[in-house]
Design a protein around this motif. Structure first.
Motif, PDB file in Angstrom:
ATOM      1  N   CYS A  33       1.741  16.146 -30.251  1.00 14.76           N
ATOM      2  CA  CYS A  33       2.477  16.665 -29.097  1.00 14.76           C
ATOM      3  C   CYS A  33       2.022  18.082 -28.751  1.00 14.76           C
ATOM      4  CB  CYS A  33       3.972  16.651 -29.382  1.00 14.76           C
ATOM      5  SG  CYS A  33       4.692  14.985 -29.417  1.00 14.76           S
ATOM      6  N   THR A  37       0.416  19.115 -25.232  1.00 16.18           N
ATOM      7  CA  THR A  37       1.034  20.184 -24.438  1.00 16.18           C
ATOM      8  C   THR A  37       0.003  21.219 -24.013  1.00 16.18           C
ATOM      9  OG1 THR A  37       3.129  19.880 -25.614  1.00 16.18           O
ATOM     10  CG2 THR A  37       2.833  21.949 -24.409  1.00 16.18           C
ATOM     11  N   GLY A  41      -0.977  21.536 -20.250  1.00 21.06           N
ATOM     12  CA  GLY A  41      -0.646  22.849 -19.694  1.00 21.06           C
ATOM     13  C   GLY A  41      -1.836  23.458 -18.982  1.00 21.06           C
ATOM     14  N   CYS A 266      11.981  21.386 -25.270  1.00 24.62           N
ATOM     15  CA  CYS A 266      11.491  20.012 -25.118  1.00 24.62           C
ATOM     16  C   CYS A 266      11.612  19.543 -23.671  1.00 24.62           C
ATOM     17  CB  CYS A 266      12.265  19.074 -26.047  1.00 24.62           C
ATOM     18  SG  CYS A 266      11.811  19.241 -27.782  1.00 24.62           S
ATOM     19  N   VAL A 269       8.783  21.165 -21.936  1.00 20.42           N
ATOM     20  CA  VAL A 269       7.541  20.492 -22.328  1.00 20.42           C
ATOM     21  C   VAL A 269       7.327  19.259 -21.450  1.00 20.42           C
ATOM     22  CG1 VAL A 269       6.527  19.047 -24.136  1.00 20.42           C
ATOM     23  CG2 VAL A 269       7.321  21.345 -24.673  1.00 20.42           C
ATOM     24  N   TRP A 273       4.096  18.508 -19.154  1.00 20.45           N
ATOM     25  CA  TRP A 273       3.316  17.264 -19.223  1.00 20.45           C
ATOM     26  C   TRP A 273       3.246  16.598 -17.850  1.00 20.45           C
ATOM     27  CZ3 TRP A 273       5.127  14.370 -24.308  1.00 20.45           C
ATOM     28  CH2 TRP A 273       4.774  15.140 -25.413  1.00 20.45           C
ATOM     29  N   SER A 375       9.222  13.339 -25.142  1.00 19.93           N
ATOM     30  CA  SER A 375       9.614  14.715 -25.451  1.00 19.93           C
ATOM     31  C   SER A 375      11.050  14.836 -25.930  1.00 19.93           C
ATOM     32  CB  SER A 375       9.392  15.610 -24.221  1.00 19.93           C
ATOM     33  OG  SER A 375      10.249  15.233 -23.175  1.00 19.93           O
TER      34      SER A 375
END
Length: 818
Positions: A33, A37, A41, A266, A269, A273, A375
């Motif tokens: 993860c 990310t 990103g 999260c 995140v 994504w 997430s």
């Protein structure tokens, strides 16, 4: 037994295959993860922000099919910008004014994306005059060939404009301003038109030229988009405020920094994504889909808070943080997954709406919901299994449960909500809901499709754009809201008397309609020229049944009234606005006329022009609204049925959602918000997001009743387990989106009001109407207490095995069953 012994006694091979794969290799999951990310990103930095006129129109609707088939023969009737150049000190017949107008016209002509063939101003050669003298017809460009700015030239310019039929079209009625009409191409130099760049260029020209004696006013789709993009920075500020409010309320509830940051992190995140995947898949954000990332964040907070609450309570009961995370995962994963799939379905059904911008929004949102499964349903429990929560926060989360176990009085809110599991309150709640549903339905029948305000309803009424639009509408007969009818004829038949007579009849019908300011057609030109050929005598304002005269006038008619082959006429209706009622009356009139008058010599086809395209969009939105609701509710009902395996539970969960949808439409009527591209997705999104609350409450109620608890006991267990988080997220997110009401972007303010209402209404439905319905649908659970329920309300033994040898007993509350 301390938490270390609990972990040692826990059978790591218990649970589903998915749980074992995730938690037994949780370090690998976290590392994957983290890598995803970072990569997404970086990709998110490549995300573009633009809009497309073509994506705003329903390309498969018959009106738009007709427009696209004949687009090359229409004079810039699609996407166009109108620039009004106003002389603040006098009239347009001043040398300084004309010098500025010429310079501005030349600069606009060279802008990328301008369809130069059809651009028009006083200084373009296509703007001509026609006059009648004793020698016959004379004509030429409006700007005299020998124009030098002298008084003589300006006086000649005045005469030419008076004979050009452009007063009310390119020249204002008060002759203090004139228009530069700028049609745009979908692609400039092989690339899609960049509205951000174009809007900035137009603003640069505004700043450059209006510092002197003139004022510049600009309207058109490109300018609306430009102003929306300009307001993006303020939109982001409102998003930041909503996120800050959510964070503060979440911390107030948990009193735990680490869990609050994890839930927020999260959810963010998931947004990263989502934004990173869009450029990889070839998508951009536009002024409508820019709101989707916050919706994804809101959905993530709702699910994340439930996972955090469950783990916090289990840790408070003495479980190790890893065991608590796994048990919470088991207990809530299916409910969370069903809710997120329902959210995704709520977004996905928007794909059935034949408007590309809404289809892009559906894909963008569906991607966001899909990543939330990873997430918030997977990554968050795994991270909490590492960091846990503070001991004080864990104990605080059990205050209601501990107070209940000690015989203390329940919290007043829980006592109040429990009343809806009793006959009197349940009956009253259902009756009130029925009255609201009936009243809301009858009010919703008045819901208008399309814009209810003049100008650009996406912007505030006092915005610069709407002020510019109001000025142009009040000073010109040819407004920016143009409705064009295409009249198809045999080749060379556009000047036939019978055809022109039908066009003339439709002219008269259109001019009689409220909201139609003026019309223009080849038939009307014939009337005007005949008066000119008859020494200006108004009694000759007639359509002469003389084919030679008609052919002569047609041959000298300006570009735009018919095509080169004389096989199509364009009939224009200039509207005061593009409100729903105005467009509906024009469409109904033309369709009725076409049904009565179409023949082999002339076919009246709808529709071109900005108002014609808007009318087609309204028709598609109206058809799609009910179809969309059927699909979203059908999918939600099916998913709930698969999850609960009980039609009674599905009824309890879905009826509150339906009530919210009805009341939302009634609210739109009360607030004067039309059903259009910007608001159509809201109701579908509200159903998808609102079902989360019902799923989390009903899943616990159903489990408890199946274990023998009464409805009252089961509902109380649901309240202390998931219900209080439903209240938390419902109120918090409603406040967060409620701040949008102060946005300068009106459609964001409208969405904030509607989403805030739906968040609150769905929350109240899950807490009030759901137990009331359950009272009538589950008569066997109406008892106040039961021996089995008492056992369920006490602690039970959860057995954990380690390789079949070690067995340990951990006393936890019933809702933490494995």
């Amino acid at each position: 037994m301390d938490t270390t012994q609990v972990r040692a006694a826990f059978d790591t091979n218990s649970g589903s295959l998915l749980e074992r794969a995730l938690f037994n290799f949780r370090g690998v999951v976290v590392l994957m993860c983290l890598v995803i990310t970072l990569l997404l990103g970086w990709q998110a930095t490549k995300l573009g922000f633009n809009a497309s006129f073509e994506k705003m129109i329903p390309s498969n609707h018959p009106f738009i099919v007709n427009y696209l088939e004949n687009q090359s023969q229409l004079s810039g009737l699609g996407n166009a910008v109108r620039i009004a150049v106003v002389n603040k000190r006098g009239s347009i017949y001043e040398a300084d004014y004309q010098k500025i107008l010429q310079a501005l016209s030349d600069e606009v002509y060279l802008l990328p994306g301008v369809d130069r063939t059809y651009m028009k101003s006083l200084w373009t050669s296509s703007t001509r005059w026609v006059g009648v003298t004793e020698m016959g017809l004379e004509g030429g460009p409006v700007i005299p060939d020998n124009y030098d700015g002298s008084d003589t030239s300006l006086e000649k310019l005045r005469r030419n404009i008076e004979r050009s039929n452009e007063i009310g079209q390119l020249v204002a009625f008060d002759q203090q301003s004139s228009i530069i009409y700028v049609p745009l191409l979908a692609n400039a130099d092989g690339q899609p038109l960049d509205y951000t760049v174009l809007s900035n260029q137009l603003e640069a020209l505004r700043d450059k030229y209006q510092s002197g004696p003139v004022e510049i006013r600009i309207t058109g789709f490109a300018k609306v988009v430009g102003d929306l993009i300009e307001g993006l920075q303020q939109i982001l500020l409102f998003f930041a405020a909503a996120i800050a409010i959510t964070c503060m309320v979440l911390f107030w509830y948990t009193r735990c920094v680490r869990s609050t940051l994890l839930v927020m992190g999260c959810s963010l995140v998931a947004v990263v994504w989502q934004l990173g995947l869009l450029p990889l898949l070839g998508y951009e954000l536009d002024p409508y889909s820019v709101l989707v990332p916050f919706l994804v964040f809101a959905i993530g907070i709702s699910h994340g808070a439930q996972k955090m609450n469950g783990i916090m309570q289990d840790i408070g009961r003495g479980l190790h943080k890893l065991v608590a995370a796994r048990i919470t995962f088991r207990r809530l994963f299916i409910a969370g997954l069903t809710a997120l799939i329902s959210d995704a379905v709520g977004f996905a059904v928007l794909m059935f709406i034949d408007i590309p911008v809404i289809q892009d929004l559906a894909i963008t949102a569906s991607i966001g919901v899909a990543v939330l499964i990873l997430s918030n349903l997977i990554l968050l429990p795994i991270l909490l299994s590492y960091v846990g929560v503070s001991a004080r926060a864990a104990q605080r989360s059990l205050r209601a449960e501990l107070a209940d176990a000690s015989g203390a009085t329940k919290h007043p809110l829980w006592r109040f909500l429990d009343l809806f599991t009793r006959r009197g309150w349940a009956t009253g709640c259902v009756l009130v809901a029925a009255v609201l549903a009936a009243g809301g339905y009858f009010i919703s029948l008045q819901l208008k499709v399309g814009d209810l305000d003049a100008g650009a309803p996406e912007l505030r009424a006092d915005s610069r754009y709407n002020q510019d639009n109001a000025y142009i509408t009040s000073h010109y007969g040819a407004s920016s809201d143009v409705f064009a009818i295409m009249v198809k004829t045999p080749v060379g038949g556009c000047a036939a008397y019978d055809t022109l007579k039908r066009v003339d009849n439709l002219d008269w019908k259109l001019r009689a309609l409220p909201g139609v300011e003026s019309t223009n057609s080849l038939a009307q030109l014939n009337r005007q020229v005949l008066v000119g050929l008859s020494e200006g005598n108004p009694k000759w304002y007639e359509l002469m049944n003389n084919q030679a005269t008609l052919n002569m006038i047609t041959a000298s008619a300006p570009r735009g009234l018919y095509n080169d082959e004389c096989s199509m006429l364009t009939q224009y209706a200039y509207l005061a606005d593009h409100k729903a009622d105005t467009l509906t009356s024009v469409v109904d009139t033309v369709q009725t006329f076409a049904a009565e008058n179409d023949n082999e010599q002339a076919q009246f086809l709808l529709a071109a022009g900005s108002a014609g395209i808007e009318a087609a969009t309204n028709i598609v939105v109206k058809q799609a609204n009910r179809e969309m609701l059927w699909w979203v509710y059908g999918a939600v009902i099916l998913l709930c049925l698969l999850t609960f395996r009980s039609w009674r539970a599905v009824t309890c969960a879905v009826l509150p959602l339906m009530l919210t949808s009805i009341l939302c439409e009634a609210l739109m009527v009360w607030l004067g918000i039309g059903l259009k591209v910007a608001t159509l997705p809201v109701i579908a999104l509200g159903v998808g997001i609102g079902v989360d609350y019902a799923l989390y409450v009903m899943s616990i109620v159903l489990i408890q009743m199946r274990l023998g608890a009464s409805l009252s006991e089961a509902y109380y267990r649901a309240l202390v387990c998931t219900g209080k988080v439903v209240i938390l997220t419902g109120v918090t997110l409603a406040i967060g989106v409620g701040t949008w009401i102060f946005s300068p972007i009106k459609f964001q303010a409208d969405m904030g009001v509607l989403l805030g209402f739906m968040f609150l209404c769905n929350m109240l439905g899950a807490l009030l109407l759901l137990p009331a319905l359950a009272y009538f649908l589950y008569p066997s659970a109406r008892r106040v207490a039961s021996p089995v329920g008492a056992v369920a309300d006490s602690a039970v033994t959860v057995v954990a095995e380690q390789k079949g040898i070690v067995r340990a007993s951990v006393r936890i509350a019933q809702h933490s069953y494995t």
